[in-house]
Motif scaffolding. Structure first.
Motif, mmCIF file in Angstrom:
data_model
loop_
_atom_site.group_PDB
_atom_site.id
_atom_site.type_symbol
_atom_site.label_atom_id
_atom_site.label_comp_id
_atom_site.label_asym_id
_atom_site.label_seq_id
_atom_site.Cartn_x
_atom_site.Cartn_y
_atom_site.Cartn_z
ATOM 1 N N ASN A 42 0.879 -1.216 -0.023
ATOM 2 C CA ASN A 42 0.082 0.200 0.216
ATOM 3 C C ASN A 42 0.827 1.208 -0.069
ATOM 4 O O ASN A 42 1.702 1.456 1.215
ATOM 5 C CB ASN A 42 -0.800 0.024 1.155
ATOM 6 C CG ASN A 42 -1.745 1.173 1.302
ATOM 7 O OD1 ASN A 42 -1.825 2.082 0.319
ATOM 8 N ND2 ASN A 42 -2.996 0.830 1.956
ATOM 9 N N ALA A 43 0.693 2.028 -0.989
ATOM 10 C CA ALA A 43 1.692 3.116 -1.264
ATOM 11 C C ALA A 43 1.317 4.380 -0.070
ATOM 12 O O ALA A 43 2.246 5.107 0.272
ATOM 13 C CB ALA A 43 1.535 3.886 -2.730
ATOM 14 N N SER A 44 0.102 4.420 0.379
ATOM 15 C CA SER A 44 -0.176 5.292 1.189
ATOM 16 C C SER A 44 0.396 5.030 2.666
ATOM 17 O O SER A 44 0.673 5.925 3.437
ATOM 18 C CB SER A 44 -1.618 5.282 1.750
ATOM 19 O OG SER A 44 -2.323 4.135 1.945
ATOM 20 N N VAL A 45 0.955 3.657 2.921
ATOM 21 C CA VAL A 45 1.689 3.290 4.153
ATOM 22 C C VAL A 45 3.087 3.215 3.820
ATOM 23 O O VAL A 45 3.931 3.812 4.706
ATOM 24 C CB VAL A 45 0.971 1.915 4.719
ATOM 25 C CG1 VAL A 45 1.623 1.589 5.800
ATOM 26 C CG2 VAL A 45 -0.476 1.898 4.889
ATOM 27 N N GLN A 224 2.165 13.691 11.469
ATOM 28 C CA GLN A 224 0.942 14.539 11.532
ATOM 29 C C GLN A 224 0.144 14.934 10.310
ATOM 30 O O GLN A 224 -0.961 15.073 10.237
ATOM 31 C CB GLN A 224 1.135 15.957 12.432
ATOM 32 C CG GLN A 224 1.721 15.625 13.850
ATOM 33 C CD GLN A 224 2.151 16.937 14.491
ATOM 34 O OE1 GLN A 224 1.766 18.158 13.998
ATOM 35 N NE2 GLN A 224 2.977 16.800 15.625
ATOM 36 N N LEU A 225 0.950 15.313 9.231
ATOM 37 C CA LEU A 225 0.164 15.448 7.890
ATOM 38 C C LEU A 225 0.135 14.271 7.075
ATOM 39 O O LEU A 225 -0.211 14.589 5.795
ATOM 40 C CB LEU A 225 1.234 16.727 7.075
ATOM 41 C CG LEU A 225 1.539 17.860 7.868
ATOM 42 C CD1 LEU A 225 2.573 18.693 7.032
ATOM 43 C CD2 LEU A 225 0.270 18.520 8.234
ATOM 44 N N SER A 226 0.439 13.320 7.440
ATOM 45 C CA SER A 226 0.220 11.885 6.516
ATOM 46 C C SER A 226 1.114 11.820 5.456
ATOM 47 O O SER A 226 0.623 11.726 4.300
ATOM 48 C CB SER A 226 -1.148 11.682 6.514
ATOM 49 O OG SER A 226 -1.913 11.282 7.585
ATOM 50 N N GLN A 227 2.425 12.072 5.742
ATOM 51 C CA GLN A 227 3.246 12.126 4.425
ATOM 52 C C GLN A 227 4.201 11.143 4.516
ATOM 53 O O GLN A 227 5.493 11.326 5.250
ATOM 54 C CB GLN A 227 4.110 13.567 4.464
ATOM 55 C CG GLN A 227 3.080 14.834 4.126
ATOM 56 C CD GLN A 227 3.705 16.093 4.017
ATOM 57 O OE1 GLN A 227 4.677 16.322 4.933
ATOM 58 N NE2 GLN A 227 3.335 16.780 3.219
ATOM 59 N N PRO A 228 4.076 9.985 4.574
ATOM 60 C CA PRO A 228 4.851 8.763 4.801
ATOM 61 C C PRO A 228 6.253 8.840 3.929
ATOM 62 O O PRO A 228 7.394 8.285 4.407
ATOM 63 C CB PRO A 228 4.208 7.601 4.357
ATOM 64 C CG PRO A 228 3.259 7.978 3.387
ATOM 65 C CD PRO A 228 2.754 9.393 3.983
ATOM 66 N N ASP A 229 6.103 9.499 2.593
ATOM 67 C CA ASP A 229 7.536 9.519 1.841
ATOM 68 C C ASP A 229 8.448 10.465 2.696
ATOM 69 O O ASP A 229 9.527 10.443 2.604
ATOM 70 C CB ASP A 229 7.077 9.924 0.466
ATOM 71 C CG ASP A 229 6.306 11.437 0.560
ATOM 72 O OD1 ASP A 229 5.546 11.708 1.546
ATOM 73 O OD2 ASP A 229 6.318 12.117 -0.505
ATOM 74 N N VAL A 230 8.099 11.491 3.312
ATOM 75 C CA VAL A 230 8.754 12.475 3.893
ATOM 76 C C VAL A 230 9.415 12.038 5.282
ATOM 77 O O VAL A 230 10.746 12.088 5.549
ATOM 78 C CB VAL A 230 7.894 13.781 4.298
ATOM 79 C CG1 VAL A 230 9.040 14.822 5.065
ATOM 80 C CG2 VAL A 230 7.493 14.710 3.015
ATOM 81 N N MET A 231 8.324 11.275 5.809
ATOM 82 C CA MET A 231 8.838 10.674 6.941
ATOM 83 C C MET A 231 9.908 9.553 6.690
ATOM 84 O O MET A 231 11.050 9.682 7.640
ATOM 85 C CB MET A 231 7.715 9.619 7.672
ATOM 86 C CG MET A 231 6.488 10.892 8.408
ATOM 87 S SD MET A 231 5.126 9.759 8.680
ATOM 88 C CE MET A 231 5.763 8.759 10.045
ATOM 89 N N LEU A 232 9.617 8.620 5.694
ATOM 90 C CA LEU A 232 10.825 7.583 5.553
ATOM 91 C C LEU A 232 12.283 8.467 4.926
ATOM 92 O O LEU A 232 13.098 7.823 5.060
ATOM 93 C CB LEU A 232 10.219 6.759 4.570
ATOM 94 C CG LEU A 232 9.383 5.814 4.949
ATOM 95 C CD1 LEU A 232 8.506 4.871 4.081
ATOM 96 C CD2 LEU A 232 9.898 4.748 6.175
ATOM 97 N N ALA A 233 11.932 9.379 4.289
ATOM 98 C CA ALA A 233 13.237 10.154 3.676
ATOM 99 C C ALA A 233 14.053 10.727 4.856
ATOM 100 O O ALA A 233 15.147 10.476 4.844
ATOM 101 C CB ALA A 233 12.791 11.467 2.817
ATOM 102 N N GLY A 234 13.289 11.282 5.873
ATOM 103 C CA GLY A 234 13.855 11.756 7.134
ATOM 104 C C GLY A 234 14.577 10.482 7.855
ATOM 105 O O GLY A 234 15.812 10.710 8.430
#
Length: 264
Positions: A42-45, A224-234
């Motif tokens: 799931n790309a949203s996860v 908080q903004l539901s941005q998993p790509d930014v989270m994982l980039a961090g």
């Protein structure tokens, strides 16, 4: 003939190890990308590696990523240096003075198992949410591995070296600087390397709870903004910086411990 054969095998093993070191993450990323493209993930996860890579490149190009990383890195350097200094000092005293070790064993034994993250709200209550609380958390996380390895290194000094130094009537200070510390340095560097990893984890934990900047804050805000790509980039940037810091520290260790074959 045998020596040449062993040398060839040794070179082959080194090349194979290097190949495996880089091949394993490539295979994992490739399998992840294929599973993402086939809709198995799931790309949203969990976004695909290409999506995360694009986000990472975009954040690096805009300077946002380096801005947060530099804030976290500065905090780490401050707390890490304080933690190393206190850890080596306390470890030296405990390693040399048995009564001091006995006096501190129970205190450190109770405090050491407490997770670093548990101290964050307490330190914020005591010191506020400014830089001092975050630096203290990092110093706290660094202190114990450095201290314990310093104690171990000092107490593991070969008794024969000490007997020779005593027989030559060397002063206590000279014995400490010329015999005990050189013998303890490999163990101390082990503690310093472990402490560096914990320091990096500590700053992220502190920033996840209370910060307005830093890589931990970036991950928390993206969540908080539901941005998993930014989270994982961090998260990936944390791993890359941690790896680079460890490589740098290992290079320093090899430079300082040229005489120690186990440091190579």
């Amino acid at each position: 003939m045998s020596f040449k054969m062993n040398t060839k095998i040794s070179h082959f093993d080194k090349r194979l190890n290097i190949l495996l070191m880089f091949l394993t993450p490539v295979v994992i990323v490739a399998a992840w990308q294929i599973a993402s493209e086939n809709g198995k993930i799931n790309a949203s996860v969990l976004p695909s590696p290409f999506t995360i890579g694009g986000t990472l490149a975009s954040m690096a190009q805009s300077g946002e990523l380096f801005q947060h990383l530099s804030v976290s890195l500065l905090r780490v350097i401050k707390g890490y240096l304080v933690g190393c200094l206190l850890g080596i000092t306390a470890g030296t005293l405990m390693g040399l003075i048995r009564k001091f070790e006995s006096a501190m064993t129970l205190v450190f034994g109770i405090i050491r198992p407490i997770p670093i993250i548990a101290w964050v709200p307490i330190l914020i209550l005591w010191m506020g949410i400014d830089e001092s609380s975050k630096v203290t958390v990092i110093a706290f996380g660094t202190f114990f591995p450095v201290m314990l390895n310093t104690v171990y290194g000092i107490q593991s000094t070969d008794k024969k070296y000490l007997e020779v130094a005593y027989s030559l009537e060397k002063s206590p200070a000279r014995i400490l600087l010329k015999v005990i510390f050189p013998s303890a340095l490999p163990a101390i560097f082990t503690g310093i390397r472990i402490g560096l990893g914990i320091a990096w984890m500590s700053v992220v934990g502190a920033e996840l709870i209370a910060a307005s900047s830093g890589i931990g804050y970036l991950i928390s805000y993206a969540g908080q903004l539901s941005q998993p790509d930014v989270m994982l980039a961090g998260v990936i940037s944390i791993g890359i910086v941690g790896l680079l810091l460890d490589i740098l520290l290992r290079a320093v260790e090899r430079l300082v411990l040229k005489w120690n074959i186990t440091s190579k």
